[in-house]
Write an enzyme that holds these catalytic residues in place. Sequence first.
Site, PDB file in Angstrom:
ATOM      1  N   CYS A   1      52.030 -60.187  45.698  1.00 27.13           N
ATOM      2  CA  CYS A   1      52.935 -61.318  45.276  1.00 27.13           C
ATOM      3  C   CYS A   1      52.669 -61.840  44.051  1.00 27.13           C
ATOM      4  O   CYS A   1      51.816 -62.829  43.878  1.00 27.13           O
ATOM      5  CB  CYS A   1      53.174 -62.273  46.250  1.00 27.13           C
ATOM      6  SG  CYS A   1      54.358 -63.697  46.101  1.00 27.13           S
TER       7      CYS A   1
ATOM      8  N   CYS B   1      53.396 -65.676  43.427  1.00 31.16           N
ATOM      9  CA  CYS B   1      52.681 -66.297  44.027  1.00 31.16           C
ATOM     10  C   CYS B   1      51.373 -66.641  43.455  1.00 31.16           C
ATOM     11  O   CYS B   1      50.887 -67.748  43.282  1.00 31.16           O
ATOM     12  CB  CYS B   1      52.468 -65.949  45.432  1.00 31.16           C
ATOM     13  SG  CYS B   1      53.854 -65.686  46.324  1.00 31.16           S
ATOM     14  N   ASP B   2      50.560 -65.509  43.162  1.00 28.89           N
ATOM     15  CA  ASP B   2      49.386 -65.466  42.971  1.00 28.89           C
ATOM     16  C   ASP B   2      48.977 -65.158  41.279  1.00 28.89           C
ATOM     17  O   ASP B   2      47.858 -65.453  40.863  1.00 28.89           O
ATOM     18  CB  ASP B   2      48.732 -64.429  43.661  1.00 28.89           C
ATOM     19  CG  ASP B   2      48.908 -64.519  44.798  1.00 28.89           C
ATOM     20  OD1 ASP B   2      48.965 -65.969  45.458  1.00 28.89           O
ATOM     21  OD2 ASP B   2      49.082 -63.634  45.585  1.00 28.89           O
TER      22      ASP B   2
END
Length: 493
Positions: A176, A179-180
């Site tokens: 992801c 997200c990261d």
Amino acid sequence: MIKKYKIAFSIAGAILLCVAIGAVSYIFTHSDKSLNINNVQEKNGIVELAVIGSGPAGWAAAIYGARGGFSTVIFTGAEPGGLLVKTTQIENYPGYISVMGPVLMEMMKKQATNVGVQVINDAVARIDSSTWPYKIETDGGTIIHALAVIVATGATPRKLSIPGEERYWGSGVTSCAICDAPFFKGEDVVVIGGGDSAIEEALQIAPYAKQVTILVRKSTMRAAPSMQERLKGYANIAVRYNVSVQEIKGDDHRITDIQVLNHETKRTEMMHISGVFLAIGHDPNTVLLKNMVRMNAAGYVTVKERTQQTSVPGIFAAGEVEDDYYRQAIVAAGHGASAALDATKFLHDIGWNESLKKQLGAQLFSVKSDKSEEKEPEKQAPKLPAKKVETITTQEAFNRLIQSNELVIVDFFTPSCTLCKQMFPIIESVAKNTNNVSFAKLDTLQVPSIAQQFFIQKVPCMLAFRNGSLVGRYNTIMNEQQLRDTLKQLEIV
Ligand code: NDP
């Protein structure tokens, strides 16, 4: 001669007997499953249409079901909104010049509730297709009986299955980017894959990382030319072809290198990087349908030509769980709508009508009164004094909190992470009903030193502490029941 006839007659008799037994048992087993309208009168918690999964296929199916006049519930699953909540800009969904994935999903949800869809924020644990109406049970213990079911459970990002992948999952390996990516500021990372997702991930990481290298196993990319075009102008994105990653290595806390095989030279080499972003496609989420409906060799649900009907009457499939060809949000939404129309025809064909529905009255399921047949004992447990989820903004506050001799759960998030936002209400709800556990949330970008201290490179991430020691680490999104089960296990530790 007579002896020969006797033998022939006994063989023929035996065959006839077997056929007869087979026929009786077929009728018996199938009559149990038969779509007998009278069965409906014996059940509680009835819905006309149950939709499982809340990606574009699920929401479209639910909207069509509710607008068709059916009592419709949707089970949002462990990852509400599906894969689109992990996407950024979408420019190929008709009606929008450009829309963010999570925004599009939120609008679908609003549209569905507006037309009367009942939303159950829980994951389905099992479907019992041996009796009809089909019995659906969630992780949280809700049970309903559905006259028709649409399975729109989507697909899950694939993993490489190479050494080091599991070990460093959440500590450098992720799927992801949205997200990261912020965890890789100024670092060198790789994206593995040659499809549209690989390009999208690279574009999401480029503003943060020093260098992003896309590793493609073939000599060409599968991604659409228009997507490949987007890479132009990014000085810190490079593409390497004909390479496969064989191993992910690290220093026990985080990734330091990957071993790469060059298919042209047949040589292996080490690449010094700190992040691996996977974009190698998806596998359909069919666990609920195992041994129930027909599937193809790749594991996708098979539907009857030009319909969304599976091999079990009244159970339909829509979206990536059955579509291994187009795999587009707009196609999934279209299939969701088709599935609801197929379900409508199915209900009419078995003789279901408005007057039968009216007779159900209190037997109909309602989220508000929750007339499901059975409940988990926890759902009926007395309410405890409300407990708040603390927000940690400094190292000092964090140090103080984790020294507690009761269990402390700290939820690490980043503001751009949609999955993290989905965890907040779950944590708040569990916190309200849980004694002897403290809950806190921490924006990892606000206090990066703490994320570094615990090697957090993937969110959402929950850490559990007792007396200042780390006693648990969880990198997956959980529903309420899973979080409660985790706390139970931790209390025993
Ligand atoms: P795809 O299946 O299209 O691509 C997967 C890629 O991963 C392929 O290049 C494949 O290589 C590679 N791959 C698979 N297994 C391995 C492995 N073990 N090691 C190395 N490489 C591997 O998946 P995507 O997720 O990219 O796309 C799925 C769908 O979603 C597509 O239809 C796509 O168009 C759509 N999408 C659309 C977007 C948009 O419009 N904004 C954004 C993202 C996705 P190979 O080619 O050799 O098989």
